[in-house]
Motif scaffolding. Structure first.
Motif, PDB file in Angstrom:
ATOM      1  N   LEU A  63       1.197  -1.088   0.555  1.00  0.00           N
ATOM      2  CA  LEU A  63      -0.045   0.244  -0.159  1.00  0.00           C
ATOM      3  C   LEU A  63       0.712   1.686   0.159  1.00  0.00           C
ATOM      4  N   ARG A  64       0.763   2.345  -1.359  1.00  0.00           N
ATOM      5  CA  ARG A  64       1.577   2.664  -0.659  1.00  0.00           C
ATOM      6  C   ARG A  64       0.533   4.483  -0.866  1.00  0.00           C
ATOM      7  N   LEU A 119       7.169  16.795  -6.965  1.00  0.00           N
ATOM      8  CA  LEU A 119       8.058  16.525  -6.367  1.00  0.00           C
ATOM      9  C   LEU A 119       7.726  15.240  -5.819  1.00  0.00           C
ATOM     10  N   LEU A 120       7.721  14.204  -5.681  1.00  0.00           N
ATOM     11  CA  LEU A 120       7.159  13.438  -5.583  1.00  0.00           C
ATOM     12  C   LEU A 120       7.281  12.308  -4.532  1.00  0.00           C
ATOM     13  N   GLU A 121       6.263  12.569  -3.023  1.00  0.00           N
ATOM     14  CA  GLU A 121       6.905  12.337  -1.728  1.00  0.00           C
ATOM     15  C   GLU A 121       5.662  11.107  -0.906  1.00  0.00           C
ATOM     16  N   GLU A 122       6.153   9.729  -0.992  1.00  0.00           N
ATOM     17  CA  GLU A 122       5.832   8.837  -0.744  1.00  0.00           C
ATOM     18  C   GLU A 122       5.776   7.418   0.484  1.00  0.00           C
ATOM     19  N   VAL A 123       5.008   7.356   1.194  1.00  0.00           N
ATOM     20  CA  VAL A 123       5.315   6.232   2.370  1.00  0.00           C
ATOM     21  C   VAL A 123       4.303   5.223   2.347  1.00  0.00           C
ATOM     22  N   SER A 124       5.272   3.910   2.168  1.00  0.00           N
ATOM     23  CA  SER A 124       4.560   2.600   1.936  1.00  0.00           C
ATOM     24  C   SER A 124       4.009   1.670   3.083  1.00  0.00           C
ATOM     25  N   LEU A 125       4.133   1.151   3.331  1.00  0.00           N
ATOM     26  CA  LEU A 125       3.169   0.083   3.895  1.00  0.00           C
ATOM     27  C   LEU A 125       3.021  -0.870   3.443  1.00  0.00           C
ATOM     28  N   PRO A 126       3.222  -2.698   4.929  1.00  0.00           N
ATOM     29  CA  PRO A 126       3.349  -4.000   4.000  1.00  0.00           C
ATOM     30  C   PRO A 126       1.708  -4.554   4.124  1.00  0.00           C
ATOM     31  N   HIS A 127       0.379  -3.379   4.512  1.00  0.00           N
ATOM     32  CA  HIS A 127      -0.449  -3.786   4.759  1.00  0.00           C
ATOM     33  C   HIS A 127      -1.855  -4.025   3.516  1.00  0.00           C
ATOM     34  N   ILE A 140       2.823   6.636  10.913  1.00  0.00           N
ATOM     35  CA  ILE A 140       3.871   5.883   9.948  1.00  0.00           C
ATOM     36  C   ILE A 140       4.411   6.770   9.387  1.00  0.00           C
ATOM     37  N   PHE A 141       6.007   6.322  10.012  1.00  0.00           N
ATOM     38  CA  PHE A 141       7.268   7.113   9.190  1.00  0.00           C
ATOM     39  C   PHE A 141       8.593   5.913   8.263  1.00  0.00           C
ATOM     40  N   GLN A 142       8.299   6.818   7.384  1.00  0.00           N
ATOM     41  CA  GLN A 142       9.465   4.817   6.123  1.00  0.00           C
ATOM     42  C   GLN A 142      10.561   6.609   5.998  1.00  0.00           C
ATOM     43  N   ALA A 143      11.538   6.166   6.609  1.00  0.00           N
ATOM     44  CA  ALA A 143      13.160   5.749   6.931  1.00  0.00           C
ATOM     45  C   ALA A 143      14.144   6.110   5.083  1.00  0.00           C
ATOM     46  N   GLU A 144      14.905   7.525   4.816  1.00  0.00           N
ATOM     47  CA  GLU A 144      15.738   7.484   3.882  1.00  0.00           C
ATOM     48  C   GLU A 144      15.864   6.439   3.317  1.00  0.00           C
ATOM     49  N   ASP A 209       9.833  -0.830   0.185  1.00  0.00           N
ATOM     50  CA  ASP A 209       9.652  -1.033  -1.422  1.00  0.00           C
ATOM     51  C   ASP A 209      10.900   0.859  -1.183  1.00  0.00           C
ATOM     52  N   GLY A 210      12.337   0.208  -1.839  1.00  0.00           N
ATOM     53  CA  GLY A 210      13.085   0.352  -1.538  1.00  0.00           C
ATOM     54  C   GLY A 210      13.932   0.886  -0.627  1.00  0.00           C
ATOM     55  N   GLY A 211      14.895   1.972  -0.086  1.00  0.00           N
ATOM     56  CA  GLY A 211      15.956   1.115   0.822  1.00  0.00           C
ATOM     57  C   GLY A 211      14.782   1.910   1.998  1.00  0.00           C
ATOM     58  N   GLY A 212      15.724   2.032   3.364  1.00  0.00           N
ATOM     59  CA  GLY A 212      14.504   2.212   4.614  1.00  0.00           C
ATOM     60  C   GLY A 212      13.918   1.371   5.068  1.00  0.00           C
TER      61      GLY A 212
END
Length: 268
Positions: A63-64, A119-127, A140-144, A209-212
């Protein structure tokens, strides 16, 4: 994660990364007028417009929640009529023409933006979508980049911040994503034996979903002053240590927008 979109190569990356937001949904559209005070004339002068579009979509079981900030907007339209709804997305279309980006967010062009850069800013969740309930109090926080913090680190940081806590591990439930690192409940030490307890459910994830890594916080109770204090304390120690993007409700917030930053935007 964040990514600047200005060139044709950037557009190709955006459409590849998001798959054109296929099957997604526009959750929010916002127009901001920017003004600059001119000392010579003593007047506020237009400094351009900014449009933000928040999109929720699924890709490969992830989920993004994405926020597109479209800057230097020269043309913008939202058109809905006769019960039409431009929120559901088939696949967006983007092109670069004469140095400008043109976004069509639906086939009929009912949501259309021309801008200088995005500018694209995005947070991903495995839900699944159901696990991100509308109105649920959560952060919900997503580190770089980097590895997830340990429970010991979090407890030590909160102790130094003047809010010592006790950790209660949670038995791993079936169906939880394999990317989950650890999960449990964080309880304010002063409230362990009190009737009104400040407690947060904390989950940390490996890169999904990528790094972090990812961190998700959810209060035990929907609304509570002491829960709010604990939530703020945890978010502050995480944000002071790690660079990244967070999600609260349907709002994607970058480091530059965290509380304390100055803004001269006038919204209309």
């Amino acid at each position: 994660m964040t990514h600047s979109i200005t060139t044709a190569d950037d557009v190709r990356w955006l459409l590849t990364h998001t798959q054109g937001f296929l099957g997604g949904r526009v959750m929010d559209v916002h127009l901001a007028k920017r003004w600059m005070y001119d000392e010579e004339s003593g007047r506020d002068l237009s400094a351009g417009s900014v449009v933000t579009v928040v999109v929720r979509y699924h890709l490969h079981g992830i989920l993004r929640i994405a926020k597109l900030t479209l800057q230097g907007v020269s043309d913008f339209s939202v058109f809905e009529q006769d019960g039409g709804d431009c929120a559901p997305l088939g696949m967006i279309h983007v092109e670069v023409q004469e140095g400008l980006l043109r976004f069509w967010f639906d086939p009929e062009g009912n949501l259309y933006v021309v801008c200088e850069e995005a500018l694209l800013e995005e947070v991903s969740l495995p839900h699944s979508e159901l696990d991100l309930r509308p109105g649920a109090a959560q952060w919900i926080f997503q580190a770089e980049s980097g590895d997830p913090p340990t429970v010991a680190w979090l407890l030590d940081e909160l102790d130094q911040a003047g809010l010592p806590c006790v950790w209660k591990s949670t038995t791993r439930r079936s169906g939880i994503s394999r990317t989950l690192c650890w999960e449990g409940e964080l309880v304010a030490a002063a409230d362990v034996n009190a009737g009104s307890t400040a407690a947060l459910t904390v989950r940390t994830y490996e890169p999904i979903d990528g790094g972090g890594f990812g961190i998700r916080l959810q209060p035990r109770r929907a609304s509570s002053r002491i829960n709010g204090r604990l939530l703020r304390a945890v978010t502050e120690v995480v944000m002071q240590r790690y660079a990244g993007t967070y999600l609260t409700g349907e709002h994607v917030v970058s480091r530059e927008e965290w509380p304390g930053s100055m803004s001269s935007t006038s919204d209309h």
